[in-house]
Design a protein around this motif. Structure first.
Motif, PDB file in Angstrom:
ATOM      1  N   MET A  49       0.666  -1.260  -0.154  1.00 26.50           N
ATOM      2  CA  MET A  49       0.269  -0.121   0.059  1.00 26.50           C
ATOM      3  C   MET A  49       0.711   1.277   0.142  1.00 26.50           C
ATOM      4  SD  MET A  49      -3.361   1.028   2.674  1.00 26.50           S
ATOM      5  CE  MET A  49      -2.594   2.546   3.399  1.00 26.50           C
ATOM      6  N   ILE A  50       0.327   2.350  -0.766  1.00 31.18           N
ATOM      7  CA  ILE A  50       1.108   3.520  -1.148  1.00 31.18           C
ATOM      8  C   ILE A  50       0.220   4.185   0.095  1.00 31.18           C
ATOM      9  CG2 ILE A  50       1.906   5.677  -2.413  1.00 31.18           C
ATOM     10  CD1 ILE A  50       1.912   3.241  -4.135  1.00 31.18           C
ATOM     11  N   VAL A  51       1.004   4.710   1.436  1.00 25.48           N
ATOM     12  CA  VAL A  51       0.118   5.327   2.260  1.00 25.48           C
ATOM     13  C   VAL A  51      -0.516   6.782   1.963  1.00 25.48           C
ATOM     14  CG1 VAL A  51       0.877   6.931   4.590  1.00 25.48           C
ATOM     15  CG2 VAL A  51       2.195   4.520   3.830  1.00 25.48           C
ATOM     16  N   SER A  52      -0.181   7.969   1.084  1.00 21.08           N
ATOM     17  CA  SER A  52      -0.119   8.720   0.266  1.00 21.08           C
ATOM     18  C   SER A  52      -1.520   8.547  -0.627  1.00 21.08           C
ATOM     19  CB  SER A  52       0.523   9.300   0.197  1.00 21.08           C
ATOM     20  OG  SER A  52       0.828   8.982  -1.071  1.00 21.08           O
ATOM     21  N   LYS A  53      -1.934   7.149  -1.185  1.00 22.71           N
ATOM     22  CA  LYS A  53      -2.573   6.861  -1.697  1.00 22.71           C
ATOM     23  C   LYS A  53      -3.144   5.594  -1.534  1.00 22.71           C
ATOM     24  CE  LYS A  53      -0.758  10.083  -5.181  1.00 22.71           C
ATOM     25  NZ  LYS A  53      -1.818  10.749  -5.618  1.00 22.71           N
ATOM     26  N   PRO A  54      -4.309   5.473  -0.249  1.00 24.15           N
ATOM     27  CA  PRO A  54      -4.648   4.463   0.399  1.00 24.15           C
ATOM     28  C   PRO A  54      -5.732   3.672  -0.223  1.00 24.15           C
ATOM     29  CG  PRO A  54      -5.518   6.372   0.939  1.00 24.15           C
ATOM     30  CD  PRO A  54      -5.012   7.424  -0.040  1.00 24.15           C
ATOM     31  N   ILE A  55      -6.738   5.120  -1.701  1.00 20.61           N
ATOM     32  CA  ILE A  55      -7.377   3.483  -2.398  1.00 20.61           C
ATOM     33  C   ILE A  55      -6.931   3.193  -3.417  1.00 20.61           C
ATOM     34  CG2 ILE A  55      -9.641   3.818  -3.494  1.00 20.61           C
ATOM     35  CD1 ILE A  55     -10.088   7.026  -1.516  1.00 20.61           C
ATOM     36  N   TYR A  56      -7.526   1.796  -3.548  1.00 20.01           N
ATOM     37  CA  TYR A  56      -7.349   1.009  -4.761  1.00 20.01           C
ATOM     38  C   TYR A  56      -7.772   0.249  -5.294  1.00 20.01           C
ATOM     39  CZ  TYR A  56      -4.439  -3.077  -7.242  1.00 20.01           C
ATOM     40  OH  TYR A  56      -3.863  -3.772  -8.045  1.00 20.01           O
ATOM     41  N   HIS A  57      -7.915   0.987  -7.073  1.00 16.54           N
ATOM     42  CA  HIS A  57      -8.821   0.738  -8.078  1.00 16.54           C
ATOM     43  C   HIS A  57      -8.216  -1.029  -8.699  1.00 16.54           C
ATOM     44  CE1 HIS A  57     -10.410   4.425  -7.540  1.00 16.54           C
ATOM     45  NE2 HIS A  57      -9.777   5.130  -7.204  1.00 16.54           N
ATOM     46  N   GLN A  58      -9.453  -1.270  -8.475  1.00 15.01           N
ATOM     47  CA  GLN A  58      -8.732  -3.127  -9.798  1.00 15.01           C
ATOM     48  C   GLN A  58      -9.926  -3.177 -10.830  1.00 15.01           C
ATOM     49  OE1 GLN A  58      -8.602  -6.617  -7.714  1.00 15.01           O
ATOM     50  NE2 GLN A  58      -6.120  -6.762  -8.556  1.00 15.01           N
ATOM     51  N   ALA A  59      -9.345  -3.491 -11.494  1.00 11.75           N
ATOM     52  CA  ALA A  59     -10.254  -3.498 -13.290  1.00 11.75           C
ATOM     53  C   ALA A  59      -9.756  -5.071 -13.475  1.00 11.75           C
ATOM     54  CB  ALA A  59     -10.532  -2.890 -13.821  1.00 11.75           C
ATOM     55  N   ARG A  60     -11.104  -6.024 -14.154  1.00 10.09           N
ATOM     56  CA  ARG A  60     -10.379  -7.090 -14.475  1.00 10.09           C
ATOM     57  C   ARG A  60     -11.248  -7.136 -16.099  1.00 10.09           C
ATOM     58  NH1 ARG A  60     -13.040 -12.804 -15.770  1.00 10.09           N
ATOM     59  NH2 ARG A  60     -11.297 -14.339 -16.547  1.00 10.09           N
ATOM     60  N   VAL A  61     -10.306  -7.467 -16.800  1.00  9.13           N
ATOM     61  CA  VAL A  61      -9.875  -6.723 -18.946  1.00  9.13           C
ATOM     62  C   VAL A  61      -9.531  -7.826 -19.312  1.00  9.13           C
ATOM     63  CG1 VAL A  61      -8.967  -6.132 -20.648  1.00  9.13           C
ATOM     64  CG2 VAL A  61      -8.834  -5.236 -17.647  1.00  9.13           C
ATOM     65  N   GLU A  62     -10.497  -8.357 -20.600  1.00 11.28           N
ATOM     66  CA  GLU A  62     -10.502  -9.136 -21.344  1.00 11.28           C
ATOM     67  C   GLU A  62     -10.624  -9.296 -22.306  1.00 11.28           C
ATOM     68  OE1 GLU A  62     -13.899 -12.422 -20.739  1.00 11.28           O
ATOM     69  OE2 GLU A  62     -13.910 -12.356 -18.303  1.00 11.28           O
ATOM     70  N   ILE A  63      -9.414  -9.473 -23.273  1.00 12.60           N
ATOM     71  CA  ILE A  63      -9.487  -8.960 -23.781  1.00 12.60           C
ATOM     72  C   ILE A  63     -10.207 -10.394 -25.510  1.00 12.60           C
ATOM     73  CG2 ILE A  63      -8.591  -7.286 -24.043  1.00 12.60           C
ATOM     74  CD1 ILE A  63      -5.839  -8.085 -25.100  1.00 12.60           C
ATOM     75  N   GLU A  64      -9.976  -9.813 -26.353  1.00 10.44           N
ATOM     76  CA  GLU A  64     -10.263 -10.685 -28.177  1.00 10.44           C
ATOM     77  C   GLU A  64      -9.436 -10.867 -29.163  1.00 10.44           C
ATOM     78  OE1 GLU A  64     -12.884 -13.289 -31.017  1.00 10.44           O
ATOM     79  OE2 GLU A  64     -14.156 -12.608 -29.020  1.00 10.44           O
ATOM     80  N   ALA A  65      -8.482 -11.574 -29.240  1.00 10.03           N
ATOM     81  CA  ALA A  65      -7.722 -10.896 -30.729  1.00 10.03           C
ATOM     82  C   ALA A  65      -8.407 -10.880 -31.426  1.00 10.03           C
ATOM     83  CB  ALA A  65      -6.078 -11.377 -30.729  1.00 10.03           C
ATOM     84  N   LEU A  66      -8.112 -10.142 -32.873  1.00  9.48           N
ATOM     85  CA  LEU A  66      -8.937  -9.638 -33.766  1.00  9.48           C
ATOM     86  C   LEU A  66      -8.542 -10.143 -34.978  1.00  9.48           C
ATOM     87  CD1 LEU A  66     -11.263  -6.348 -33.481  1.00  9.48           C
ATOM     88  CD2 LEU A  66     -11.927  -8.533 -32.754  1.00  9.48           C
ATOM     89  N   THR A  67      -7.842 -10.217 -35.142  1.00 11.82           N
ATOM     90  CA  THR A  67      -6.236 -10.888 -35.982  1.00 11.82           C
ATOM     91  C   THR A  67      -4.733 -11.573 -35.396  1.00 11.82           C
ATOM     92  OG1 THR A  67      -4.812  -9.013 -35.757  1.00 11.82           O
ATOM     93  CG2 THR A  67      -6.415  -8.752 -37.235  1.00 11.82           C
ATOM     94  N   PRO A  68      -4.652 -12.608 -36.234  1.00 17.18           N
ATOM     95  CA  PRO A  68      -3.391 -13.239 -35.428  1.00 17.18           C
ATOM     96  C   PRO A  68      -2.397 -12.515 -35.377  1.00 17.18           C
ATOM     97  CG  PRO A  68      -4.164 -14.036 -38.093  1.00 17.18           C
ATOM     98  CD  PRO A  68      -4.763 -12.588 -37.903  1.00 17.18           C
ATOM     99  N   HIS A  69      -1.288 -12.639 -34.191  1.00 13.83           N
ATOM    100  CA  HIS A  69      -1.234 -12.326 -34.183  1.00 13.83           C
ATOM    101  C   HIS A  69       0.730 -12.155 -32.754  1.00 13.83           C
ATOM    102  CE1 HIS A  69      -4.131 -13.664 -30.481  1.00 13.83           C
ATOM    103  NE2 HIS A  69      -3.134 -13.202 -29.933  1.00 13.83           N
ATOM    104  N   GLY A  70       1.018 -12.142 -32.028  1.00 18.22           N
ATOM    105  CA  GLY A  70       1.761 -12.625 -31.621  1.00 18.22           C
ATOM    106  C   GLY A  70       2.934 -11.409 -30.845  1.00 18.22           C
TER     107      GLY A  70
END
Length: 187
Positions: free
Chosen positions: A1-22
């Motif tokens: 935890m960062i004392v001066s920044k006590p609020i933690y935001h979190q997001a679970r992200v799902e992405i799908e590849a629209l093209t072949p990639h690597g």
């Protein structure tokens, strides 16, 4: 935890590849010039450092250097700040659209994972271009890719104070911008 920044935001992200990639390992084998980055299970993944680099670049491009440095930190001589943004690696999803985290028992029994476990799930032949923009005489090379349609999940976290929600929303908005492209050949 960062004392001066006590609020933690979190997001679970799902992405799908629209093209072949690597996302490539930077080396090849005896038959192919460029191979994929793989996790402990042998599955392709998106390194957290690559995700952070793409988001940092987009943040600077869209919102300016000040917000980019505030979110992702900086080091200038004796001055500096740690990153307030934390990312996890992007893990692939199986045939049931579930993220594959940790060590897996027999991942080859899943149809999607069996394809991704192959050394070269998809191979694209490329040619090196010369200064005129045409194929160079001796510049053929092969690139290993992941097929379109593969899904990944990762987490984005952000430490803030009470006023930080707006910055987190701006960070998440970058994920749907046209510049959010991952992997080989995104230019």
């Amino acid at each position: 935890m960062i004392v001066s920044k006590p609020i933690y935001h979190q997001a679970r992200v799902e992405i799908e590849a629209l093209t072949p990639h690597g996302v490539h390992a930077g080396h090849g084998d005896t038959t192919h010039d460029v191979l994929l980055v793989r996790d402990a299970n042998g599955l392709p993944y998106l390194p957290a450092t690559g995700l952070a680099g793409v988001l940092r670049h987009l943040c600077r491009e869209k919102y300016g250097e000040q917000l980019e440095q505030e979110l992702f930190g900086y080091a200038k001589g004796e001055l500096g700040q740690t990153s307030l943004v934390q990312l996890t690696a992007g893990v692939v999803h199986n045939q049931h659209n579930q993220p594959c985290e940790g060590l897996l028992n027999e991942p080859g029994h899943d149809a999607v994972l069996a394809l991704l476990l192959q050394d070269k799930p998809l191979v694209r032949q490329r040619v090196r271009l010369n200064e005129l923009g045409s194929a160079a005489h001796t510049g053929k090379f092969d690139v290993t890719c992941i097929p379109a349609g593969v899904r990944y999940s990762f987490f984005i976290g952000y430490w803030s104070d009470e006023s930080g929600r707006e910055h987190f929303d701006r960070l998440l908005a970058l994920l749907s911008s046209a510049g959010f492209r991952l992997g080989h050949g995104t230019r």
